[in-house]
Design a protein around this motif. Structure first.
Motif, mmCIF file in Angstrom:
data_model
loop_
_atom_site.group_PDB
_atom_site.id
_atom_site.type_symbol
_atom_site.label_atom_id
_atom_site.label_comp_id
_atom_site.label_asym_id
_atom_site.label_seq_id
_atom_site.Cartn_x
_atom_site.Cartn_y
_atom_site.Cartn_z
ATOM 1 N N SER A 275 7.033 24.774 -53.475
ATOM 2 C CA SER A 275 8.057 24.680 -54.529
ATOM 3 C C SER A 275 8.716 26.041 -54.760
ATOM 4 O O SER A 275 9.818 26.133 -55.286
ATOM 5 N N LYS A 276 8.018 27.111 -54.359
ATOM 6 C CA LYS A 276 8.554 28.467 -54.523
ATOM 7 C C LYS A 276 9.302 28.923 -53.268
ATOM 8 O O LYS A 276 10.239 29.709 -53.345
ATOM 9 N N GLU A 277 8.834 28.476 -52.096
ATOM 10 C CA GLU A 277 9.457 28.888 -50.827
ATOM 11 C C GLU A 277 9.542 27.677 -49.897
ATOM 12 O O GLU A 277 8.595 27.337 -49.189
ATOM 13 N N SER A 278 10.700 27.043 -49.914
ATOM 14 C CA SER A 278 10.904 25.829 -49.116
ATOM 15 C C SER A 278 10.775 26.128 -47.619
ATOM 16 O O SER A 278 11.228 27.168 -47.148
ATOM 17 N N GLY A 279 10.108 25.222 -46.903
ATOM 18 C CA GLY A 279 10.000 25.363 -45.446
ATOM 19 C C GLY A 279 8.922 26.320 -44.981
ATOM 20 O O GLY A 279 8.804 26.595 -43.787
ATOM 21 N N ALA A 280 8.108 26.842 -45.895
ATOM 22 C CA ALA A 280 7.071 27.820 -45.528
ATOM 23 C C ALA A 280 5.968 27.165 -44.694
ATOM 24 O O ALA A 280 5.810 25.944 -44.675
ATOM 25 N N LYS A 281 5.195 28.019 -44.023
ATOM 26 C CA LYS A 281 4.060 27.541 -43.222
ATOM 27 C C LYS A 281 2.772 27.630 -44.035
ATOM 28 O O LYS A 281 2.554 28.600 -44.766
ATOM 29 N N ILE A 282 1.946 26.614 -43.886
ATOM 30 C CA ILE A 282 0.660 26.514 -44.586
ATOM 31 C C ILE A 282 -0.442 26.376 -43.535
ATOM 32 O O ILE A 282 -0.364 25.513 -42.653
ATOM 33 N N ILE A 283 -1.477 27.206 -43.631
ATOM 34 C CA ILE A 283 -2.602 27.158 -42.688
ATOM 35 C C ILE A 283 -3.758 26.375 -43.324
ATOM 36 O O ILE A 283 -4.056 26.538 -44.511
ATOM 37 N N HIS A 284 -4.397 25.534 -42.528
ATOM 38 C CA HIS A 284 -5.587 24.800 -43.023
ATOM 39 C C HIS A 284 -6.639 24.757 -41.928
ATOM 40 O O HIS A 284 -6.343 24.965 -40.746
ATOM 41 N N ASP A 285 -7.878 24.477 -42.313
ATOM 42 C CA ASP A 285 -8.953 24.386 -41.319
ATOM 43 C C ASP A 285 -9.104 22.941 -40.852
ATOM 44 O O ASP A 285 -8.538 22.027 -41.461
ATOM 45 N N PRO A 286 -9.853 22.685 -39.748
ATOM 46 C CA PRO A 286 -9.889 21.348 -39.139
ATOM 47 C C PRO A 286 -10.862 20.357 -39.755
ATOM 48 O O PRO A 286 -10.915 19.205 -39.336
ATOM 49 N N ARG A 287 -11.628 20.771 -40.750
ATOM 50 C CA ARG A 287 -12.705 19.906 -41.232
ATOM 51 C C ARG A 287 -12.160 18.653 -41.923
ATOM 52 O O ARG A 287 -12.563 17.540 -41.623
ATOM 53 N N GLY A 300 8.298 19.508 -47.383
ATOM 54 C CA GLY A 300 9.195 20.224 -46.476
ATOM 55 C C GLY A 300 8.623 21.457 -45.810
ATOM 56 O O GLY A 300 9.362 22.304 -45.316
ATOM 57 N N GLY A 301 7.302 21.567 -45.781
ATOM 58 C CA GLY A 301 6.678 22.729 -45.133
ATOM 59 C C GLY A 301 6.175 22.382 -43.743
ATOM 60 O O GLY A 301 6.349 21.267 -43.253
ATOM 61 N N THR A 302 5.540 23.359 -43.093
ATOM 62 C CA THR A 302 4.949 23.163 -41.770
ATOM 63 C C THR A 302 3.462 23.474 -41.854
ATOM 64 O O THR A 302 3.076 24.569 -42.287
ATOM 65 N N SER A 303 2.610 22.513 -41.469
ATOM 66 C CA SER A 303 1.164 22.746 -41.505
ATOM 67 C C SER A 303 0.692 23.230 -40.135
ATOM 68 O O SER A 303 1.130 22.727 -39.105
#
Length: 455
Positions: A275-287, A300-303
């Protein structure tokens, strides 16, 4: 000197006396200073009785290597991270055993820019030097200076939220577990007041106490959650927050006192950042992944998936220039915090989200929990973990629509998925299962996999 068993893959941890003592701490400081050819290093320590003594020994080792030492006193791990990047010094060392038993202690090491020092980025080189004591004599001893950065730290932490979004007063139960979080929180409280943000803090086990009269702070253990949950209900708070000993992880409770699994907080924080930075990338772990991916896509982000563990997540975040990274284990990482984890930024962002949406915390997460019910992490102590994992994989693989080996093995089906991996730090196999809106199915396949895994 015999091999130092306190060196692990990501940090230093050991039993006091036999595995970690003043002599070993001195050697670690000296080896760190010599290996990094550092000029200035910050040190901090948690609330344990042994931390000030070990911190001084580390500082003496650093100084004998010609390094100037800035001593933060009692500080959480993230305060060392902050000081390292804020002051632009060569590195930082936090003396902490986090949530380990009372007769343990340890250290977390970073280099310039608060980059982690782990097994594949110099930690084992420092170990070998500490063991050999092959010292290069320094021309002059480094200086020791005590500094206090808590005000600067609090100002930085509060900068992650927008004052204008706090449209109503909040009541928060905060449980420091008699660890290092209390003093840091007091400075954050002062900063919030200065900005006109109304928060009524109900403080539980707030004062640091090296004897930990209420138990070692580890809210991951269900037995350690009652004091926070009961206070939330008693004081009709908007949220409960509890920390581990060095407060690099925070654990949240909704307004009904119910503990929220870290997995669902990752999705909440992803939403807050997008909501603060549209289109930003978000990192997550595989669990556990489906809820996070769904929220990131919706907003609207990229995981981007990364191997589990702070060193891997931080490296991936730098590579992708990701704004935020989250692990279900309640570690949350922030680009503007030098890609490091913080236990203070998450609850501030969630508080802001509660005000912005006008919804209680339960409403923000219950819908997501129903959409993607999960087992939580289930640990099994198994003699031959690789054989057991292969047995499970062989049974399910032919029916899977996707197989992923980013970390352990993840098998995905139409309505459910699971991840199975060996622990990096303990002799355990860790299982996580989730489904698409089917709690009964999730519970059934979890039981089936455990039975197969344990033979």
């Amino acid at each position: 000197m015999q091999g130092l068993s306190c060196f692990k893959a990501y940090d230093i941890r050991g039993q006091l006396g036999s595995e970690l003592n003043e002599d070993i701490a001195y050697r670690i400081g000296r080896a760190y200073g010599q290996y990094l050819r550092a000029n200035t290093v910050v040190v901090g320590g948690d609330a344990r009785e042994s931390s000030p003594v070990l911190k001084l020994a580390v500082a003496n080792g650093l100084r004998d290597a010609g390094v100037n030492v800035l001593d933060l006193g009692m500080a959480g791990t993230e305060e060392v991270y902050f000081a390292t990047f804020h002051l632009g010094v060569d590195g930082g060392i936090e003396v902490t055993a986090s949530h380990n038993p009372i007769d343990y202690n340890g250290m977390k090491l970073v280099t310039h820019g608060s980059r982690p020092i782990s097994g594949d980025t110099g930690l084992f080189d420092i170990q070998r030097l500490a063991e050999s004591a092959d010292w290069i004599e320094s021309k002059e001893q480094g200086r020791l200076q005590k500094i206090n950065l808590k005000k600067d730290y609090a100002e930085h932490i509060v900068s992650y939220v927008n004052v204008k979004n706090f449209t109503r007063p909040l009541r928060l139960v905060v449980n420091s577990g008699n660890g290092a979080a209390g003093p840091a929180l007091d400075h954050i409280e002062s900063q919030l007041k200065l900005l006109g943000i109304e928060v009524d803090f109900i403080k539980v086990h707030h004062q640091p106490d090296s004897t930990f009269p209420n138990g070692i702070p580890n809210p991951l253990l269900p037995d350690n959650r009652a004091d926070t949950a009961e206070a939330v209900i008693k004081y009709q708070a908007d949220m409960g927050i509890a920390w581990d000993g060095d407060f690099d992880r925070c654990f949240l409770f909704d307004e009904n006192g119910l503990f929220i699994e870290g997995y669902y907080i990752v999705g909440l924080l992803a939403e807050a950042f997008l909501s603060k930075e549209s289109g930003a990338k978000i990192i997550h772990d595989p669990r556990l992944t489906w809820n996070t991916i769904d929220i990131v896509t919706e907003n609207g982000g990229t995981s981007v998936q990364s191997k589990t563990g702070h060193a891997f997540i931080k490296e991936q975040m730098r590579k992708e220039d990701a704004i935020y990274g989250g692990e279900m284990s309640a570690h949350h990482y922030f680009r503007d915090f030098a890609y490091c984890d913080s236990g203070m930024i998450p609850w501030l962002l969630v508080s802001e989200l509660i005000c912005k949406t006008g919804k209680p915390l339960s409403a923000l997460v219950d819908e997501r929990i129903a959409a993607y019910p999960s087992s939580g992490e289930i640990n099994s102590k198994i003699d031959n973990p690789e054989v057991a994992i292969k047995r499970v994989r062989d049974f399910y693989q032919s029916k899977a629509i996707n197989v992923d080996e980013t970390d352990g093995v993840s098998l995905e089906f139409d309505k459910w998925r699971f991840n199975l991996r060996c622990s990096n730090t303990e002799p355990l196999v860790r299982l996580n299962v989730e489904s698409k809106g089917d709690d009964e199915l999730m519970s059934k396949v979890t039981r089936d996999i455990i039975e197969l895994l344990r033979g």
